[in-house]
Write an enzyme that holds these catalytic residues in place. Structure first.
Site, PDB file in Angstrom:
ATOM      1  N   ARG A 168     -42.285  -4.735 -26.219  1.00  0.00           N
ATOM      2  CA  ARG A 168     -42.113  -4.883 -27.366  1.00  0.00           C
ATOM      3  C   ARG A 168     -41.695  -3.509 -28.204  1.00  0.00           C
ATOM      4  NH1 ARG A 168     -38.269  -9.637 -27.885  1.00  0.00           N
ATOM      5  NH2 ARG A 168     -38.042 -10.125 -25.840  1.00  0.00           N
ATOM      6  N   HIS A 224     -40.057   0.025 -29.192  1.00  0.00           N
ATOM      7  CA  HIS A 224     -39.113   0.873 -30.750  1.00  0.00           C
ATOM      8  C   HIS A 224     -39.901   0.925 -31.555  1.00  0.00           C
ATOM      9  CE1 HIS A 224     -36.439  -3.489 -30.701  1.00  0.00           C
ATOM     10  NE2 HIS A 224     -36.801  -3.611 -29.364  1.00  0.00           N
ATOM     11  N   ASN A 250     -35.426  -5.352 -35.705  1.00  0.00           N
ATOM     12  CA  ASN A 250     -36.588  -5.780 -35.682  1.00  0.00           C
ATOM     13  C   ASN A 250     -37.031  -7.166 -35.965  1.00  0.00           C
ATOM     14  OD1 ASN A 250     -36.539  -3.368 -34.364  1.00  0.00           O
ATOM     15  ND2 ASN A 250     -37.380  -2.426 -36.195  1.00  0.00           N
ATOM     16  N   HIS A 257     -37.948  -6.397 -18.972  1.00  0.00           N
ATOM     17  CA  HIS A 257     -37.402  -7.706 -19.070  1.00  0.00           C
ATOM     18  C   HIS A 257     -37.669  -8.801 -18.755  1.00  0.00           C
ATOM     19  CE1 HIS A 257     -34.097  -6.144 -22.331  1.00  0.00           C
ATOM     20  NE2 HIS A 257     -35.188  -5.819 -22.894  1.00  0.00           N
TER      21      HIS A 257
END
Length: 335
Positions: free
Chosen positions: A63, A67, A95, A194
């Site tokens: 992740r 990001h 975030n 995911h």
């Protein structure tokens, strides 16, 4: 014509966003062959320790990488702490509650600074670590091109603009991927990450009190109903006290990187609205077909995920190649 077949520049032009392209900037597989030949082994050893201590660390690092790359390209900007002169990305609304794993990257950086000081960028560390994180929980291998520089800036505002949110509609999510030079196929494959990791109540509350039952293949399915009841016990309809309660995004094999996520979507059990939209949206003919394909063909999912992760990692910050640096501490710009 499918959405993924549109020219990215045509899409950018229509949206008034043409200007940021996903371009590989002199990244090579042997970038550290002479300057730090043990870089891959060092990163792998640290990631093995991290995932062994807590399998959730794999999802944290993947992740972080995502990001990072969606804001200014893969330049390590997400790792920067706030200072008097710099506002980092960590406290942006998308975030602040969702990113962890920074200490893992710190440990890797410290090891590499001992091994070959001032050589390996934090952006490259994060890219390698994300690959190893996936492998260590059962996912595919891919070669990682290297040679990124660390940015001396951060994109606080861009974090909220560029990153997809949990309750976003399908077309909006697609536009954010296209803006990065990633196709609809890339989007669906990357969403398969995911299959590991957790989500906060705040991010799935709207889904479980919205269309969760309506998307199920069989609203009376006792397994789906039991799952929904469990989610609602974790996340009540109101109250800030429960917003930090978490649950696995894949309720079948939460610590294994596999194609279970796509089977969940086909059962109507996607945890967040942005997940289920891939299969249930009326606008999702192309994404629905891809979900079915990856559910039926795990090897096809693994291959596409590998290819898409390389594309994601190749989103570079062109400015960093002129004004960037190799940070000695991933949290702060060099003094």
């Amino acid at each position: 014509m499918g959405i993924s077949n549109l020219s990215p520049c045509l899409v950018y032009g229509l949206m008034g966003l043409c200007g940021f392209l996903s371009v590989s900037h002199s990244l090579t597989l042997d970038y550290y062959a002479k300057t730090c030949p043990t870089v891959l082994q060092v990163v792998r050893k640290e990631m093995e320790c991290a995932v062994l201590s807590d399998p959730r660390n794999a999802a944290f690092v993947v992740r972080l990488h995502f990001h990072d790359c969606f804001v200014q390209g893969c330049d390590g900007s997400v790792l920067l702490d706030d200072t008097i002169t710099l506002q980092g990305e960590k406290k942006a609304s998308t975030n602040i509650h969702s990113l962890k794993g920074f200490r893992i990257i710190d440990r890797i950086k410290n090891s590499l600074e001992s091994e070959c000081p001032g050589i390996v960028s934090c952006a490259d560390i994060l890219t390698i670590a994300a690959r190893d994180a996936v492998i260590l929980v059962g996912g595919p291998y891919w070669e990682v091109p290297l040679g990124r520089m660390d940015s001396t800036t951060a994109g606080y505002e861009l974090a909220d603009t560029n990153l997809p949110s949990a309750n976003e509609g399908l077309l909006s999510i697609i536009s954010k991927f296209l803006y990065q030079g990633l196709s609809v196929t890339d989007m669906v494959a990357l969403s398969g990450a995911h299959t590991i990791g957790m989500a906060r109540c705040e991010n799935f509350r709207e889904r479980i009190y919205g269309d969760f039952e309506a998307t199920s293949n069989d609203g009376n399915n006792p397994i789906s109903k039991s799952y929904l009841d469990k989610l609602r016990s974790i996340c009540p309809p109101v109250g800030k006290a429960a917003e930090n309660n978490i649950t696995a995004m894949d309720n079948v094999t939460p610590e294994v990187f596999d194609n279970s996520y796509f089977h969940m979507l086909m059962r109507g059990e996607g945890l967040m609205n942005s997940d289920q939209e891939l299969y249930s949206s009326l606008l999702g003919m192309e994404t629905r077909a891809l979900v079915k394909k990856y559910a039926a063909e795990p090897l096809a999912f693994f291959q596409q995920f590998s290819d898409s992760m390389v594309k994601l990692g190749n989103i570079t910050n062109s400015d960093s190649f002129f004004t960037g640096e190799v940070r000695t501490n991933c949290r702060f710009i060099n003094t």
